[in-house]
Scaffold this motif. Sequence first.
Motif, PDB file in Angstrom:
ATOM      1  N   GLU A 469      54.589  61.556  20.235  1.00 41.49           N
ATOM      2  CA  GLU A 469      54.852  60.719  21.411  1.00 41.49           C
ATOM      3  C   GLU A 469      55.724  61.453  22.424  1.00 41.49           C
ATOM      4  OE1 GLU A 469      55.941  56.717  20.499  1.00 41.49           O
ATOM      5  OE2 GLU A 469      54.434  56.562  18.922  1.00 41.49           O
ATOM      6  N   MET A 470      56.625  62.320  21.929  1.00 41.76           N
ATOM      7  CA  MET A 470      57.395  63.136  22.855  1.00 41.76           C
ATOM      8  C   MET A 470      56.468  64.094  23.608  1.00 41.76           C
ATOM      9  SD  MET A 470      60.190  66.147  22.156  1.00 41.76           S
ATOM     10  CE  MET A 470      58.862  67.213  21.621  1.00 41.76           C
ATOM     11  N   ALA A 471      55.504  64.684  22.891  1.00 44.29           N
ATOM     12  CA  ALA A 471      54.571  65.610  23.526  1.00 44.29           C
ATOM     13  C   ALA A 471      53.762  64.906  24.618  1.00 44.29           C
ATOM     14  CB  ALA A 471      53.644  66.222  22.474  1.00 44.29           C
ATOM     15  N   VAL A 472      53.293  63.690  24.327  1.00 45.71           N
ATOM     16  CA  VAL A 472      52.560  62.914  25.335  1.00 45.71           C
ATOM     17  C   VAL A 472      53.450  62.656  26.547  1.00 45.71           C
ATOM     18  CG1 VAL A 472      51.444  60.711  25.816  1.00 45.71           C
ATOM     19  CG2 VAL A 472      51.064  61.847  23.616  1.00 45.71           C
ATOM     20  N   TRP A 473      54.714  62.319  26.285  1.00 45.61           N
ATOM     21  CA  TRP A 473      55.659  62.039  27.368  1.00 45.61           C
ATOM     22  C   TRP A 473      55.888  63.281  28.232  1.00 45.61           C
ATOM     23  CZ3 TRP A 473      60.767  63.847  28.172  1.00 45.61           C
ATOM     24  CH2 TRP A 473      61.501  63.127  29.127  1.00 45.61           C
ATOM     25  N   ILE A 474      56.032  64.451  27.598  1.00 43.76           N
ATOM     26  CA  ILE A 474      56.234  65.695  28.351  1.00 43.76           C
ATOM     27  C   ILE A 474      54.986  66.026  29.166  1.00 43.76           C
ATOM     28  CG2 ILE A 474      56.518  68.201  28.110  1.00 43.76           C
ATOM     29  CD1 ILE A 474      58.257  67.627  25.644  1.00 43.76           C
ATOM     30  N   ALA A 475      53.809  65.923  28.519  1.00 45.55           N
ATOM     31  CA  ALA A 475      52.558  66.289  29.184  1.00 45.55           C
ATOM     32  C   ALA A 475      52.226  65.368  30.345  1.00 45.55           C
ATOM     33  CB  ALA A 475      51.417  66.292  28.172  1.00 45.55           C
ATOM     34  N   ARG A 480      55.627  59.863  33.959  1.00 43.93           N
ATOM     35  CA  ARG A 480      55.299  59.359  35.300  1.00 43.93           C
ATOM     36  C   ARG A 480      53.789  59.284  35.539  1.00 43.93           C
ATOM     37  NH1 ARG A 480      59.688  62.760  36.320  1.00 43.93           N
ATOM     38  NH2 ARG A 480      58.304  64.467  36.882  1.00 43.93           N
ATOM     39  N   ASN A 481      53.014  60.098  34.840  1.00 44.70           N
ATOM     40  CA  ASN A 481      51.561  60.091  35.031  1.00 44.70           C
ATOM     41  C   ASN A 481      50.878  60.088  33.667  1.00 44.70           C
ATOM     42  OD1 ASN A 481      48.911  60.390  35.766  1.00 44.70           O
ATOM     43  ND2 ASN A 481      49.165  62.371  36.768  1.00 44.70           N
ATOM     44  N   MET A 482      50.701  58.905  33.109  1.00 43.76           N
ATOM     45  CA  MET A 482      50.180  58.777  31.754  1.00 43.76           C
ATOM     46  C   MET A 482      48.693  59.102  31.651  1.00 43.76           C
ATOM     47  SD  MET A 482      52.846  58.201  30.057  1.00 43.76           S
ATOM     48  CE  MET A 482      52.132  57.934  28.434  1.00 43.76           C
ATOM     49  N   ASN A 483      48.033  59.335  32.782  1.00 45.63           N
ATOM     50  CA  ASN A 483      46.610  59.657  32.745  1.00 45.63           C
ATOM     51  C   ASN A 483      46.332  61.157  32.735  1.00 45.63           C
ATOM     52  OD1 ASN A 483      45.549  57.077  32.598  1.00 45.63           O
ATOM     53  ND2 ASN A 483      45.634  56.774  34.802  1.00 45.63           N
ATOM     54  N   LYS A 484      47.385  61.974  32.639  1.00 49.44           N
ATOM     55  CA  LYS A 484      47.139  63.418  32.580  1.00 49.44           C
ATOM     56  C   LYS A 484      46.563  63.807  31.223  1.00 49.44           C
ATOM     57  CE  LYS A 484      49.574  66.377  35.020  1.00 49.44           C
ATOM     58  NZ  LYS A 484      50.682  67.232  35.511  1.00 49.44           N
ATOM     59  N   ALA A 508      43.241  63.329  35.402  1.00 44.71           N
ATOM     60  CA  ALA A 508      43.453  63.806  34.035  1.00 44.71           C
ATOM     61  C   ALA A 508      43.232  65.312  33.952  1.00 44.71           C
ATOM     62  CB  ALA A 508      42.506  63.087  33.086  1.00 44.71           C
ATOM     63  N   LYS A 509      44.041  65.955  33.077  1.00 45.07           N
ATOM     64  CA  LYS A 509      43.854  67.378  32.804  1.00 45.07           C
ATOM     65  C   LYS A 509      43.083  67.590  31.502  1.00 45.07           C
ATOM     66  CE  LYS A 509      47.569  69.648  35.320  1.00 45.07           C
ATOM     67  NZ  LYS A 509      48.704  70.599  35.249  1.00 45.07           N
ATOM     68  N   ARG A 510      43.335  66.697  30.526  1.00 45.35           N
ATOM     69  CA  ARG A 510      42.665  66.825  29.245  1.00 45.35           C
ATOM     70  C   ARG A 510      42.215  65.457  28.761  1.00 45.35           C
ATOM     71  NH1 ARG A 510      46.412  71.359  26.091  1.00 45.35           N
ATOM     72  NH2 ARG A 510      46.261  72.929  27.738  1.00 45.35           N
ATOM     73  N   VAL A 511      40.982  65.389  28.279  1.00 41.81           N
ATOM     74  CA  VAL A 511      40.412  64.137  27.791  1.00 41.81           C
ATOM     75  C   VAL A 511      39.782  64.386  26.426  1.00 41.81           C
ATOM     76  CG1 VAL A 511      38.686  62.339  28.171  1.00 41.81           C
ATOM     77  CG2 VAL A 511      39.963  63.261  30.121  1.00 41.81           C
TER      78      VAL A 511
END
Length: 888
Positions: A469-475, A480-484, A508-511
């Motif tokens: 979850e920290m990794a998701v938060w950093i990415a 601020r942009n949860m769709n990246k 999004a950058k990665r899906v």
Amino acid sequence: MDLVKLCLSPLCSCMQSPVVRQDMSHVFSTKEKIDDLKNAMEQLLAKRNDIQRELDDPQNKGKLLRDELQLWLRNVGEKENKVERLLDEYHKSNCVAGSCSLNCFSRYKISIDANKLKEEINQLTTKQPEIKFTDIPPPKPVPESYRTVGKKISSNLDMARSYLADEAVGMIGIWGMGGVGKTTLLKKINKSLLDDANMGFNHVLFIEASKDIQLEELRKQITESLQLQGAGKNDTLNVLKISNFVLLLDNIWEEVDLIDLGIPHPYSDDNSTKQYKHKVIFTTRSEDVCAKMGAGENTIKVECLQSDEAWDLFKDNVNLAVIESDEKFKEIAWQVMEKCGGLPLALKVVGKAMSNKKTVQNWVVVLNKLEQSDTQVVQGVQESLFPFLKLSYDNLTDYFKQCFLSICMLRGQHKHNILEFLMGLGLIRDFDNFQEAYGTGENILKVLEESCLLSSDDDVVSLHDVIYEMAVWIASDSGRNMNKWIVKTYDWFPVELPAINTENWRFAKRVIISGKVELLPILSHQCSDLLCLMIQFNSWFKNIPEGFFRQMPNLTYLDLQNTGIEELPKGIKCLVNLQSLNISSTNISSLPKELVHLMKLQYLICGYLNGLGKVEENLMSRLQNLKIMDVFPSGWVDLKELKKLKIHVKAIGMRVVSKEVLQQLSCFPTMRLCLYNLDIISLSFDTLSCKNHGFLQELRIESCPQLKELVMDGSRSHLNYLSILNVKKLQNIFWKDLSPREFFHVLKMLLISRCNLDNLAWVLHLPCLSWLEIKDCAEIETLFYIEEEREIQQQEVSEHRPTFPALKFLIIKKLPKLVSISNFALDFPQLSLLHVGECLNLKKLPFKSGINNNQRIIDIDCEREWWESLEWDDATIPSHLRPRLLLG
């Protein structure tokens, strides 16, 4: 003679010298010099093997060699490597194209080097030192933290075992905040159950959950643990109802319906199950979940460490000499440790992150950051861990930060998939061969493990939910942009098939999409930021709409493996920036010519495309940036195309359909090969992969009607998977220099079908072999036969070198002449499934008396008639086996 003069014409000006005329004899005696070198090396290796056998003697186990002998053995290894390189150079000189004079120069140099190397080897042979041992130094003291933390774990472990021994207790809850050590405790419980013969459980199931895991994924883990592939929940219910089992369920976030999982409830009123022990132990962060699951008072709270205990653990993860060099330094380190609130995960992470900080100023900066963030461990609140975890993340270089965030997307996947992913993203680059790339990937995982940011067990990479979850938060730009990052798992059994919603793909950058979905819409907007798209493990997904790829011009990584797609759309040519394409295990049967437009493509992974056949001519060679081409096992390119690829390709996986291609392979970097219908009598492993650049991991030998012998030679192989199929004349396997367990030191799976090999004793001690399947071998009477006078005594085999040390699955089918599996009793320390089919003359199983002292039951898949006809030398053995009778 004229030809010789022509070849030597560039040397004519030098030929007047008598020394040169004398040395020119080396050009014409290269083969003789090489043969002499081989003979000298064989004598040296024979001496080394004699020494190694003495060192392997159980009486010498644990002793340390004197430095003189260690140096001699090291020198032998170096000479062996030099000989291999020279032989490789000699082989290439025979194949070299170009002027004959250049070939003469090469042969001259090889002859000189061979002569010199032979003299050095002879000196080593005559100067073999005496075998002597030195005293073993005393063991290092156990770190204080291991004793302190170990005492806490031991106390909780004792409590858990007391609950397991209590017939009135069926549900046990372990709870505490994230990172406090719940999983560590559960793993200790699991190990104690597997090692202990007194608890009496037939099944010990360790199942990993997570916050967003689907029910079907948990069911899948359970059926795999029970070797009930493809079974439903009712099947697992029926098996477990009449068994003594304990389920260890790690990391649940809410109440779980056990019956829906296929697990009989420990407090069931069903009288038919009351004679069996049914136990469930689970971990959770919530005491409320413990209550809802029915654990009642049977709970264990895992708490944070007290200051002194925390300091012991912290000291084991920092540079102790640095922080104890000054009292001021020690005081600041103590304050940093206190900020971790006694949480083991935080203490390890922060300690590792600070281990390279060697000044007070560095530590003061970190302490100020933690104080400014008002960091404190809050019971049950995982976000309070973020600053500590981010400290470890911030301590990484930018490169390892990128690797870490990428790996987080594939948590829970196999290490091999992770490494391919990193290569496809360009995070592993500039390598000379696949082995080097693999080594780089291993180093990346090692660095991240040492930073306490991930772990790998059984080659599966995993990480703590809080870290993910920290990794998701950093990415997502600090939330601020949860769709990246978009990671979406659809339910495997929905009421109706959903279509993928792509509205939030715009930025999004990665899906990553997995689960049961069917449709991709035509995108109505550009996805210019999209770099990575993965749609995996979905047989219902069959079509990619035309125009879909037009909206993602910057896509560099596309993974469609294990989907039901039947062809790539012509619009694939729009992906001009694509660097990696994976379409393995799909229904695609041909590669479109539009791929030639993907000029930046470096990784083309097309494994297991049935019916692929010959790849369109000039398709691969026009992809001039291609580094890895994998069309194994059914795809192939012709010799002309292969020679063009040699210039830039670092790893190849393909089918080999001609002797001409096979002859060229020793100069090629092979990764996976299928030798199909080749007219060869003998096969040497040394010819299958370029020694310095190959990393052959999978080999299939299929339908080679004249093949009579395999020669296992060269250095240790890197094979993980070996299949020998429909090679009916194959009778002999020869081993040179290395024993089978040294040669196949990492082999995990072996399949032999429709062959006439009469003895497979060489597989007994392969250290990593976990799957062995032998079928349709009409002449085999005994699978594993050892002659005492030729091999070591049976007792020594059993006591000092366990047979099948890692084997979990043994499948034998259609062996009509099979009378015995072995001529002596075998160890099966890890065996969980034996499948026997159509082996009607087999009347005994080779299990030892006292089989399976830890009470773990071995499943036997077999026909009823065969099971009932078995004879037993020890009447206690059947009680450790559970027949699962096959139909028909």
